[in-house]
Design an enzyme around this catalytic site. Structure first.
Site, short mmCIF file in Angstrom:
data_model
loop_
_atom_site.label_atom_id
_atom_site.label_comp_id
_atom_site.label_asym_id
_atom_site.label_seq_id
_atom_site.Cartn_x
_atom_site.Cartn_y
_atom_site.Cartn_z
N ASP A 105 0.80 -1.22 0.00
CA ASP A 105 0.00 0.00 0.00
C ASP A 105 0.83 1.27 0.00
O ASP A 105 0.43 2.31 0.50
CB ASP A 105 -0.92 -0.01 1.23
CG ASP A 105 -0.15 -0.35 2.50
OD1 ASP A 105 1.08 -0.15 2.52
OD2 ASP A 105 -0.77 -0.82 3.48
N GLU A 127 -1.10 -8.90 -1.37
CA GLU A 127 -1.51 -8.35 -0.06
C GLU A 127 -2.68 -7.39 -0.23
O GLU A 127 -2.71 -6.28 0.29
CB GLU A 127 -0.36 -7.67 0.68
CG GLU A 127 -0.58 -7.56 2.18
CD GLU A 127 0.53 -6.80 2.90
OE1 GLU A 127 0.60 -5.57 2.78
OE2 GLU A 127 1.34 -7.45 3.57
N HIS A 218 7.95 3.93 12.33
CA HIS A 218 8.22 4.83 11.20
C HIS A 218 6.98 5.46 10.58
O HIS A 218 7.08 6.27 9.68
CB HIS A 218 8.94 4.07 10.09
CG HIS A 218 8.04 3.11 9.36
ND1 HIS A 218 7.74 1.87 9.86
CD2 HIS A 218 7.34 3.23 8.21
CE1 HIS A 218 6.91 1.25 9.02
NE2 HIS A 218 6.65 2.06 8.02
N HIS A 252 14.48 3.84 11.57
CA HIS A 252 14.17 4.03 10.14
C HIS A 252 14.92 5.26 9.62
O HIS A 252 15.23 6.18 10.37
CB HIS A 252 12.66 4.23 10.03
CG HIS A 252 12.10 4.09 8.64
ND1 HIS A 252 12.12 5.13 7.73
CD2 HIS A 252 11.50 3.06 8.01
CE1 HIS A 252 11.55 4.73 6.60
NE2 HIS A 252 11.16 3.47 6.74
C1 UD1 Z 1 7.25 4.24 3.15
C2 UD1 Z 1 5.79 3.91 2.88
C3 UD1 Z 1 5.19 3.12 4.03
C4 UD1 Z 1 6.04 1.90 4.35
C5 UD1 Z 1 7.48 2.32 4.56
C6 UD1 Z 1 8.34 1.11 4.74
C7 UD1 Z 1 4.55 5.56 1.58
C8 UD1 Z 1 3.73 6.80 1.61
N1 UD1 Z 1 5.03 5.15 2.76
O1 UD1 Z 1 7.30 5.11 4.26
O2 UD1 Z 1 3.89 2.68 3.68
O3 UD1 Z 1 5.55 1.32 5.52
O4 UD1 Z 1 7.94 3.04 3.41
O5 UD1 Z 1 9.56 1.44 5.31
O6 UD1 Z 1 4.74 4.99 0.54
N2 UD1 Z 1 14.78 7.61 3.43
C9 UD1 Z 1 16.14 7.51 3.19
N3 UD1 Z 1 16.61 6.34 2.67
C10 UD1 Z 1 15.82 5.28 2.39
C11 UD1 Z 1 14.44 5.38 2.67
C12 UD1 Z 1 13.94 6.55 3.18
O7 UD1 Z 1 16.88 8.43 3.41
O8 UD1 Z 1 16.32 4.25 1.92
C13 UD1 Z 1 14.23 8.88 3.95
C14 UD1 Z 1 14.16 9.97 2.86
O9 UD1 Z 1 14.43 11.21 3.43
C15 UD1 Z 1 12.69 9.87 2.41
C16 UD1 Z 1 12.02 9.60 3.75
O10 UD1 Z 1 12.90 8.69 4.42
O11 UD1 Z 1 12.26 11.05 1.78
C17 UD1 Z 1 10.63 9.05 3.68
O12 UD1 Z 1 10.56 7.93 2.79
P1 UD1 Z 1 9.13 7.51 2.13
O13 UD1 Z 1 9.32 6.34 1.27
O14 UD1 Z 1 8.50 8.72 1.51
O15 UD1 Z 1 8.24 7.16 3.35
P2 UD1 Z 1 8.47 6.11 4.49
O16 UD1 Z 1 8.21 6.87 5.72
O17 UD1 Z 1 9.75 5.40 4.33
N1 UDP Z 2 13.05 -4.86 8.71
C1 UDP Z 2 14.40 -5.00 8.38
N2 UDP Z 2 15.31 -4.23 9.07
C2 UDP Z 2 14.95 -3.36 10.04
C3 UDP Z 2 13.58 -3.24 10.37
C4 UDP Z 2 12.65 -3.99 9.67
O1 UDP Z 2 14.76 -5.79 7.51
O2 UDP Z 2 15.83 -2.71 10.63
C5 UDP Z 2 12.06 -5.66 7.95
C6 UDP Z 2 11.06 -6.43 8.78
O3 UDP Z 2 11.55 -7.72 9.08
C7 UDP Z 2 9.83 -6.47 7.88
C8 UDP Z 2 9.95 -5.19 7.05
O4 UDP Z 2 11.29 -4.73 7.22
O5 UDP Z 2 9.83 -7.57 6.99
C9 UDP Z 2 8.97 -4.18 7.50
O6 UDP Z 2 9.23 -2.97 6.88
P1 UDP Z 2 8.72 -1.60 7.45
O7 UDP Z 2 8.46 -1.71 8.90
O8 UDP Z 2 9.68 -0.57 6.97
O9 UDP Z 2 7.36 -1.35 6.62
P2 UDP Z 2 5.85 -1.86 6.80
O10 UDP Z 2 5.83 -3.33 6.90
O11 UDP Z 2 5.28 -1.16 8.00
O12 UDP Z 2 5.18 -1.34 5.57
#
Ligand code: UD1
Ligand code: UDP
Length: 384
Positions: A105, A127, A218, A252
């Site tokens: 999602d 999913e 996160h 995160h």
């Molecule tokens: C996103 C998803 C969320 C999912 C999560 C998994 C959306 C709106 N949100 O949230 O559903 O649960 O990923 O982790 O799609 N950033 C880095 N490096 C990375 C990743 C993120 O620096 O590898 C930082 C960046 O500043 C980025 C910010 O995190 O702009 C937010 O990342 P984003 O993918 O927009 O949202 P998440 O909070 O990670």
């Molecule tokens: N995970 C990981 N390293 C971490 C934290 C989480 O590999 O430091 C894995 C965890 O086992 C799970 C997935 O990341 O499979 C969950 O991702 P996240 O919590 O970012 O997103 P969500 O599931 O809430 O969309």
């Protein structure tokens, strides 16, 4: 308008899109299955995440065929969405896939599905059907999932409740398949590899105390007030939980989360803030955890499968199966409630034992085979 769509073939492969950490983990077993069955496919990364997905791809020995590299620091939802629509559209034009497969999602999922719809390419949603029925919780994921309910042609639902949610949205029964959650496939394969190895093999810190409280957090809707309550509650757990307790939180990479975590937990005794872990290390640490405190979707599912009592720091949950199984409890985001729930589990041995029961509610580890079988079947029967 419904032009005839191409079937799966080398000229019209299946396009599997990933963008974030959980999508890679949950689609890795599907990609593996597509390869094992000789189904023509491409793995395409939108690069919504960067550092967070590289080690996960490596853990599953996956290299995307293309990477749009879209991540920007502190990206806005609208900016990311616009870039995704354009980037995915160009890839679809180039690749002419028969199907687009997306999982979950995230913004990657919503925009890849929308881009596919604009080009009248069939969409399979892995999913499918998770709902809280609260439009902006989780934000923006509940809206993304709801959109997918209408956009996708094939809905691969993890649980019976997810199937019912889809039916309630008006999705025809022949477009819904109950397959389980592919995260359990990924988890099982990883647990096999890591379970008996020392923590040091994964660069993990030694555990000095007997009871590990493993934390992840996160979610956007928890930024600000939510994390304020959660982190203060955890600070109290670390102070009042007793000699044996230590809290580890792989933080995160979202800078907003990191700033809040550092400000509220950076100096807390018995709390270690560490960098995000690659999947083998995180799974190994889960197997060592006494309690998990999380707002993550995937972690809830994995913890339930491992039988680790879990406290879910959110106001709503689309994963009621974990609560029904007893292994998880929805505790909200208030300092008092978070602290009380963790301390109760630490102090009440009987309660802990009742909760520490593994559940297969999310899957049996064979979901990716069902996903691919359903996809091939839908392709043969022109469900798309
Ligand atoms: C996103 C998803 C969320 C999912 C999560 C998994 C959306 C709106 N949100 O949230 O559903 O649960 O990923 O982790 O799609 N950033 C880095 N490096 C990375 C990743 C993120 O620096 O590898 C930082 C960046 O500043 C980025 C910010 O995190 O702009 C937010 O990342 P984003 O993918 O927009 O949202 P998440 O909070 O990670
Ligand atoms: N995970 C990981 N390293 C971490 C934290 C989480 O590999 O430091 C894995 C965890 O086992 C799970 C997935 O990341 O499979 C969950 O991702 P996240 O919590 O970012 O997103 P969500 O599931 O809430 O969309």
């Amino acid at each position: 308008m419904k032009p005839s769509r191409p079937s799966i073939s080398p000229r019209h492969p299946v396009a599997v899109f990933v963008g974030t950490r959980p999508e890679v983990i949950k689609l890795a077993p599907v990609v593996r299955e597509l390869a094992a069955r000789g189904v023509p496919h491409r793995l395409l990364s939108t690069g919504q995440h960067r550092e967070l997905i590289d080690p996960i791809l490596a853990a599953f020995s996956l290299t995307p065929d293309h990477d749009l590299k879209l991540m920007r620091p502190e990206q806005s939802l609208a900016g990311l969405s616009a870039a995704l629509l354009q980037g995915v559209d160009a890839l679809l034009h180039q690749l002419q896939p028969s199907w687009v497969v997306v999982q979950g999602d995230t913004t990657t999922v919503a925009m890849a599905a929308l881009a596919a719809f604009y080009r009248q390419i069939a969409v399979a949603h892995v999913e499918a059907g998770l709902r809280t029925r609260v439009r902006d919780d989780p934000f923006p994921e509940e809206m993304n999932r709801t959109l997918l309910g209408d956009l996708a042609d094939l809905h691969l639902a993890p649980t019976p409740a997810a199937c019912r949610n889809l039916a309630r949205q008006g999705v025809a029964a022949n477009r819904i398949e109950l397959v389980g959650n592919t995260v359990i496939d990924a988890l099982h394969s990883m647990v096999e590899l890591v379970r008996d190895r020392p923590l040091a093999d994964f660069g993990l810190p030694e555990l000095h105390r007997g009871r590990l409280v493993l934390v992840t957090g996160h979610r956007r809707e928890n930024l600000g007030e939510g994390f304020d309550g959660i982190f203060r509650g955890l600070g109290r757990v670390a102070r009042e939980g007793g000699e044996e307790v230590e809290v580890i939180y792989p933080v995160h990479l979202n800078p907003k989360v990191r700033r809040q975590a550092r400000a509220l937990l950076g100096d807390a005794p018995n709390v270690r803030l560490i960098e995000p872990l690659d999947y083998p290390a995180f799974v190994r640490l889960m197997t060592a955890a006494h309690i998990i405190v999380t707002d993550s979707g995937g972690v809830q599912e994995e913890a339930a499968a491992l039988g680790i009592p879990t406290l879910v720091t959110r106001r709503t949950s689309e994963r009621q199966e974990a609560m029904a199984a007893g292994v998880a409890e929805l505790v909200g985001v208030e300092e008092e409630a978070v602290a009380a729930a963790v301390l109760r589990l630490l102090r009440d041995e009987q309660l802990y034992r009742r909760r520490a029961v593994a559940s297969d509610a999310f899957g049996d580890g064979k979901s990716s085979a069902r996903v691919v079988a359903a996809l091939l079947n839908a392709d043969r029967n022109s469900v798309g």
